[in-house]
Design a protein around this motif. Sequence first.
Motif, PDB file in Angstrom:
ATOM      1  N   CYS A 142      -5.677  25.722  15.216  1.00 48.02           N
ATOM      2  CA  CYS A 142      -4.693  25.334  14.242  1.00 48.02           C
ATOM      3  C   CYS A 142      -4.511  23.814  14.148  1.00 48.02           C
ATOM      4  O   CYS A 142      -4.490  23.205  13.004  1.00 48.02           O
ATOM      5  CB  CYS A 142      -3.433  25.803  14.631  1.00 48.02           C
ATOM      6  N   HIS A 143      -4.963  23.030  15.202  1.00 50.26           N
ATOM      7  CA  HIS A 143      -4.845  21.591  15.183  1.00 50.26           C
ATOM      8  C   HIS A 143      -6.142  21.270  14.363  1.00 50.26           C
ATOM      9  O   HIS A 143      -5.792  20.242  13.637  1.00 50.26           O
ATOM     10  CB  HIS A 143      -4.770  21.117  16.473  1.00 50.26           C
ATOM     11  N   GLY A 144      -7.349  21.696  14.329  1.00 49.98           N
ATOM     12  CA  GLY A 144      -8.251  21.437  13.798  1.00 49.98           C
ATOM     13  C   GLY A 144      -8.170  21.697  12.293  1.00 49.98           C
ATOM     14  O   GLY A 144      -8.485  20.766  11.298  1.00 49.98           O
ATOM     15  N   VAL A 145      -7.345  22.754  11.826  1.00 50.75           N
ATOM     16  CA  VAL A 145      -7.202  22.956  10.350  1.00 50.75           C
ATOM     17  C   VAL A 145      -6.519  21.895   9.837  1.00 50.75           C
ATOM     18  O   VAL A 145      -6.591  21.657   8.695  1.00 50.75           O
ATOM     19  CB  VAL A 145      -6.531  24.510  10.335  1.00 50.75           C
ATOM     20  N   VAL A 146      -5.257  21.791  10.675  1.00 50.42           N
ATOM     21  CA  VAL A 146      -4.054  20.635  10.049  1.00 50.42           C
ATOM     22  C   VAL A 146      -4.864  19.218   9.889  1.00 50.42           C
ATOM     23  O   VAL A 146      -4.851  18.580   9.061  1.00 50.42           O
ATOM     24  CB  VAL A 146      -3.130  20.640  11.139  1.00 50.42           C
ATOM     25  N   LYS A 147      -5.924  18.893  11.076  1.00 50.24           N
ATOM     26  CA  LYS A 147      -6.653  17.573  10.881  1.00 50.24           C
ATOM     27  C   LYS A 147      -7.421  17.710   9.238  1.00 50.24           C
ATOM     28  O   LYS A 147      -7.463  16.764   8.881  1.00 50.24           O
ATOM     29  CB  LYS A 147      -7.409  17.356  12.024  1.00 50.24           C
ATOM     30  N   VAL A 148      -8.292  18.644   9.369  1.00 48.45           N
ATOM     31  CA  VAL A 148      -9.133  18.954   8.069  1.00 48.45           C
ATOM     32  C   VAL A 148      -8.229  18.584   6.828  1.00 48.45           C
ATOM     33  O   VAL A 148      -8.796  17.919   5.984  1.00 48.45           O
ATOM     34  CB  VAL A 148      -9.831  20.193   7.977  1.00 48.45           C
ATOM     35  N   GLU A 149      -7.123  19.511   6.893  1.00 51.89           N
ATOM     36  CA  GLU A 149      -6.215  19.433   5.779  1.00 51.89           C
ATOM     37  C   GLU A 149      -5.650  18.018   5.525  1.00 51.89           C
ATOM     38  O   GLU A 149      -5.678  17.419   4.306  1.00 51.89           O
ATOM     39  CB  GLU A 149      -5.031  20.307   5.768  1.00 51.89           C
ATOM     40  N   ILE A 209      -3.412  33.564  27.901  1.00 51.30           N
ATOM     41  CA  ILE A 209      -3.196  32.008  27.905  1.00 51.30           C
ATOM     42  C   ILE A 209      -4.596  31.225  27.348  1.00 51.30           C
ATOM     43  O   ILE A 209      -4.426  30.580  26.358  1.00 51.30           O
ATOM     44  CB  ILE A 209      -2.939  31.711  29.278  1.00 51.30           C
ATOM     45  N   GLN A 210      -5.831  32.091  27.548  1.00 49.73           N
ATOM     46  CA  GLN A 210      -6.869  31.416  27.127  1.00 49.73           C
ATOM     47  C   GLN A 210      -6.930  31.504  25.584  1.00 49.73           C
ATOM     48  O   GLN A 210      -7.312  30.411  24.876  1.00 49.73           O
ATOM     49  CB  GLN A 210      -8.157  31.901  27.794  1.00 49.73           C
ATOM     50  N   TYR A 211      -6.735  32.649  25.337  1.00 55.21           N
ATOM     51  CA  TYR A 211      -6.703  32.864  23.591  1.00 55.21           C
ATOM     52  C   TYR A 211      -5.667  32.078  22.973  1.00 55.21           C
ATOM     53  O   TYR A 211      -6.032  31.744  21.760  1.00 55.21           O
ATOM     54  CB  TYR A 211      -6.461  34.246  23.271  1.00 55.21           C
ATOM     55  N   ALA A 212      -4.376  31.926  23.285  1.00 48.14           N
ATOM     56  CA  ALA A 212      -3.604  31.182  22.829  1.00 48.14           C
ATOM     57  C   ALA A 212      -3.839  29.587  22.830  1.00 48.14           C
ATOM     58  O   ALA A 212      -3.712  28.860  21.836  1.00 48.14           O
ATOM     59  CB  ALA A 212      -2.033  31.219  23.665  1.00 48.14           C
ATOM     60  N   TRP A 213      -4.552  29.114  23.746  1.00 44.52           N
ATOM     61  CA  TRP A 213      -5.170  27.801  23.926  1.00 44.52           C
ATOM     62  C   TRP A 213      -6.014  27.610  22.857  1.00 44.52           C
ATOM     63  O   TRP A 213      -5.891  26.758  22.133  1.00 44.52           O
ATOM     64  CB  TRP A 213      -5.413  27.489  25.298  1.00 44.52           C
ATOM     65  N   LYS A 214      -7.064  28.524  22.815  1.00 45.90           N
ATOM     66  CA  LYS A 214      -8.049  28.300  21.687  1.00 45.90           C
ATOM     67  C   LYS A 214      -7.606  28.148  20.381  1.00 45.90           C
ATOM     68  O   LYS A 214      -7.861  27.745  19.276  1.00 45.90           O
ATOM     69  CB  LYS A 214      -8.983  29.320  21.896  1.00 45.90           C
TER      70      LYS A 214
END
Length: 59
Positions: free
Chosen positions: A15-22, A5-10
């Motif tokens: 992924c959200h950070g990558v989407v924001k940068v794009e 669960i911790q790995y999935a959350w991170k």
Amino acid sequence: MGADIQYAWKDNMHCHGVVKVEWVHWYNHRRLLSSIGYLPPAEAEADFSQQQSGQTMAA
């Protein structure tokens, strides 16, 4: 909280950070603004800077 669960959350946050940068890159470099002649903001800024440096040299 399990390790999976911790790995999935991170991973999800990454992924959200990558989407924001794009999106920010698209917003600054690709979108076209009608108010500045349908140019991307980065291109309009580069053109403006070039014009300003040319005027400074001419003065």
